[in-house]
Structures are given as C-alpha cells and as structure tokens.
Design an enzyme around this catalytic site. Structure first.
Site, PDB file in Angstrom:
ATOM      1  N   THR A 187       0.787  -1.090  -0.124  1.00  0.00           N
ATOM      2  CA  THR A 187      -0.036   0.134   0.060  1.00  0.00           C
ATOM      3  C   THR A 187       0.705   1.341   0.031  1.00  0.00           C
ATOM      4  O   THR A 187       1.799   1.420   0.591  1.00  0.00           O
ATOM      5  CB  THR A 187      -0.726  -0.195   1.228  1.00  0.00           C
ATOM      6  OG1 THR A 187      -1.749  -1.130   1.196  1.00  0.00           O
ATOM      7  CG2 THR A 187      -1.710   1.274   1.391  1.00  0.00           C
ATOM      8  N   ARG A 215     -13.861  -8.311   0.385  1.00  0.00           N
ATOM      9  CA  ARG A 215     -12.802  -8.130   1.467  1.00  0.00           C
ATOM     10  C   ARG A 215     -12.448  -6.601   1.390  1.00  0.00           C
ATOM     11  O   ARG A 215     -11.765  -6.034   0.413  1.00  0.00           O
ATOM     12  CB  ARG A 215     -11.620  -9.116   1.776  1.00  0.00           C
ATOM     13  CG  ARG A 215     -10.964  -8.613   3.057  1.00  0.00           C
ATOM     14  CD  ARG A 215      -9.492  -7.883   2.430  1.00  0.00           C
ATOM     15  NE  ARG A 215      -8.721  -7.589   3.424  1.00  0.00           N
ATOM     16  CZ  ARG A 215      -7.567  -6.543   3.823  1.00  0.00           C
ATOM     17  NH1 ARG A 215      -7.498  -6.020   2.618  1.00  0.00           N
ATOM     18  NH2 ARG A 215      -6.913  -6.726   4.699  1.00  0.00           N
ATOM     19  N   ASP A 218      -7.955  -2.079   5.882  1.00  0.00           N
ATOM     20  CA  ASP A 218      -7.823  -0.497   6.615  1.00  0.00           C
ATOM     21  C   ASP A 218      -7.723   0.470   5.746  1.00  0.00           C
ATOM     22  O   ASP A 218      -8.001   1.648   6.156  1.00  0.00           O
ATOM     23  CB  ASP A 218      -6.618  -0.821   7.616  1.00  0.00           C
ATOM     24  CG  ASP A 218      -5.358  -0.767   7.026  1.00  0.00           C
ATOM     25  OD1 ASP A 218      -5.050  -1.640   5.894  1.00  0.00           O
ATOM     26  OD2 ASP A 218      -4.337  -0.143   6.987  1.00  0.00           O
ATOM     27  N   THR A 238       0.394   0.733   6.883  1.00  0.00           N
ATOM     28  CA  THR A 238       0.483  -0.083   5.678  1.00  0.00           C
ATOM     29  C   THR A 238       0.636  -1.514   6.552  1.00  0.00           C
ATOM     30  O   THR A 238       1.229  -1.662   7.533  1.00  0.00           O
ATOM     31  CB  THR A 238       1.698   0.028   4.847  1.00  0.00           C
ATOM     32  OG1 THR A 238       1.861  -1.129   3.689  1.00  0.00           O
ATOM     33  CG2 THR A 238       2.995  -0.038   5.558  1.00  0.00           C
ATOM     34  N   GLY A 239       0.292  -2.796   5.728  1.00  0.00           N
ATOM     35  CA  GLY A 239       0.385  -3.952   6.595  1.00  0.00           C
ATOM     36  C   GLY A 239      -0.862  -4.618   6.561  1.00  0.00           C
ATOM     37  O   GLY A 239      -1.764  -4.511   5.818  1.00  0.00           O
ATOM     38  N   GLY A 241      -4.471  -5.552   7.052  1.00  0.00           N
ATOM     39  CA  GLY A 241      -5.451  -4.319   7.516  1.00  0.00           C
ATOM     40  C   GLY A 241      -6.234  -4.700   8.728  1.00  0.00           C
ATOM     41  O   GLY A 241      -6.678  -3.978   9.457  1.00  0.00           O
TER      42      GLY A 241
END
Ligand code: ASP
Length: 325
Positions: A187, A215, A218, A238-239, A241
């Site tokens: 992201t 789906r 975040d 980022t990561g 969500g």
C-alpha cells in the site's frame, strides 16, 4: 537490491527535520505548537514512495496544497503497472478480480473514501471527489464505480498480464495465508505538510492479494489506514489491514502524538498494542509513518524490511524503519 536503492537507503531512529533547520517547537506532553514552518515535507510508505514524493514535493515547493501533493503523488503509483499492490496492475482477489480501496484526508477533518472499487485505476482521485462533491465520506462497490463514471473517470481493465500470471500460479495451491508487507511492495500511504502549515494524507491499495471477494482492509478506513489532524499531525498505515482496524491504528498514532509522544514513539506504541492483541505475530507485518505538524516525522514496524521515503528541500531519501523484531 539495485545499487541506486542502496545509496538512498538510510537508517534513522527519529526524524527531526524541523530541528535540523532551526524551527522552534515545543512538545511537552501538550499540543505541539508551531512557531515557524520553514519548509514543506512529504513522507510515503515503501520504495515506491520515492516516485510519489517527487511529484508531491514539486507541488509543495510551488506553494501547492498538501492535499494536491498527496493526491497527485500517489496517482503516480496507482498508474504504474509494475507496482502490483496499488491501482493498475494490482493483484486480484481470489476470484481474479482487482478491487481497489483508498481514502484521503485534510487536517481540518474533511475526508473521502472509496472501497471495493473495480475498473477505475485512480481510486484516490475518486475518494477526493467523494470528499468534495458529495455529502458523504465513503462510497463502495458498484455505487463507487457509478459515481466515478458520473465524475468522468474512465472504465478500464486493471488486471495486467503480469498480475494474471501470478494469480494463476497462486491458484495452483489456492492457499490463503496473508504474509504481506514482509517483502518490499505494498500500500502507498503519503503524508504531507505544506508551506501554509496544513497537513493532508492519502492511502491507496489493491489490498491483500488473493483476498476474499468483497474484503476491505484498513486502507480506505479513516482512523485505521489514515488519520490527519492539523492540531497535532498525521499518520498512515501499511500491513495487514485486519490488525490495523482492530486497533484504529492511525488515529491512535495521532492521539499518542497529541499526548506528547514523538512520531516514532507513537508509531511504536501502536505496534506494541497490535502485538499484544495477536497471538501469532511472526508473520504479521504492520508499519506506520507519522508526520507531526511541526515537520518532525517517524516510522516503526513490527517486522524488519519496512522502508519509507522522505522528501524535503532538494532531497529525496529512502529510510529503513526501526522494527520490533
Ligand atoms: N493495508 C492493506 C490491506 O490490508 C495492505 C497492505 O498495506 O499491505 O488491505
């Protein structure tokens, strides 16, 4: 790792851009107070943040707004088919469909968001239209696409040959076990402070590869993927969500700064909270970037490997965030 990248890559524990240029500020457990904004600054997640920052900083240096800087910056990455986690060329979901999420926010609380958007390559620009042209904050799915088309956005196929091939490879096993962000592509979140002292942020993604159809992570959620408050600062994530949503990650980072933590400490404390809420953290990656209203910045991640790009003055540099493990 390409040579060019290695020369850019630096390690930093805490960015104090404002101090370095003599800007006076106070942070004694209360709201920070700007006495003098000397220069604009832009910070983005990952290596591809360099390309976003170049466009964004150019806007900022020409007295453009933080909002324009973050939007136009991340659009560069959305348009790049080689970035397979954002916009055009993003990895599809398990049905082979590319679905995009994005949000944008100004320091005065204005914000807009789209989620589960298909066939439109610039979700961040659609999110900005939601903010500016509608009484709403978030529009999703077919409604978001319909709105985008009404606003003049072009419908196009976002699944590139390269991403389709990776998808077909994945289909051979079809195992869904998100292990995202451990590798260096994900992201794009961008935060900027303009010469007028205003903050803005943008966050855009194709989400977790091979996710369930429908789906949403975040990234399009204000408070989770992004939060901006001119009184304090801005943060973005980022990561994975799901982990960021559970902790209202970005809003928590901003609130930690409001209570006196430095940008890096604030990112770290929310990572600690995420760790405490998850039993298995060895494959869990979350990273935050934060930019305080005085230009101080920081980043922190659970796993090593999270890079962030910083643009200010005449320079663009890539840093390795400190990580918990
Ligand atoms: N946060 C994004 C999501 O969960 C993906 C990422 O940044 O890795 O959709």
């Amino acid at each position: 790792m390409p040579q060019k990248r290695r020369t850019f890559l630096k390690t930093t524990s805490l960015g104090l851009s404002a101090l370095a240029t003599g800007t006076a500020y106070h942070c004694q457990g209360k709201n920070t107070a700007i006495t003098n904004i000397t220069h604009p600054i832009i910070i983005s997640t990952w290596d591809h943040g360099m390309a976003a920052n170049k466009v964004g900083l150019h806007i900022l240096k020409n007295k453009g707004s933080a909002l324009d800087a973050v939007e136009k910056g991340v659009i560069v990455v959305e348009n790049d088919p080689a970035v397979q986690t954002v916009g055009l060329g993003g990895f599809p979901d398990r049905e082979g469909i590319v679905t995009l999420d994005a949000c944008i926010m100004k320091g005065d609380g204005q914000c807009g968001s789209v989620a589960f958007l298909q066939d439109i390559k610039n979700p961040i620009a659609v999110a900005r239209k939601v903010m500016e042209e509608t009484p709403h904050i978030m529009i999703v799915g077919s409604g978001a696409k319909q709105f985008a088309l009404e606003m003049g956005f072009k419908e196009e196929n976002l699944l590139t040959e390269a991403s389709r091939k990776k998808y077909e490879e994945w289909l051979k096993t079809g195992i869904y076990k998100p292990k995202i962000n451990i590798e260096n592509h994900d992201t794009i979140s961008t935060l900027a402070l303009d010469a007028q002292g205003h903050l803005a942020g943008a966050c855009t993604t194709s989400g977790a590869a091979w996710k369930m159809h429908g789906r949403v992570g975040d990234s399009p959620l204000i408070a989770a993927g992004l939060f901006v408050d001119d009184e304090v600062g801005a943060a973005a994530a980022t990561g994975l969500g799901e982990a960021v949503i559970r902790t209202a990650g970005s809003a928590m980072v901003v609130e930690a700064m409001r209570h006196g933590q430095s940008p890096k400490e604030a990112c770290q404390s929310v990572c600690l909270r995420i760790k405490a809420k998850h039993k298995e953290v060895q494959d869990l990656q979350v990273g935050f970037i934060a930019l305080r209203k005085d230009g101080a910045y920081g980043a922190y991640s659970l796993q090593p490997g999270f890079t962030y790009a910083l643009g200010q003055h005449e320079t663009h540099e890539l840093y390795q965030a400190t990580s918990m493990f």
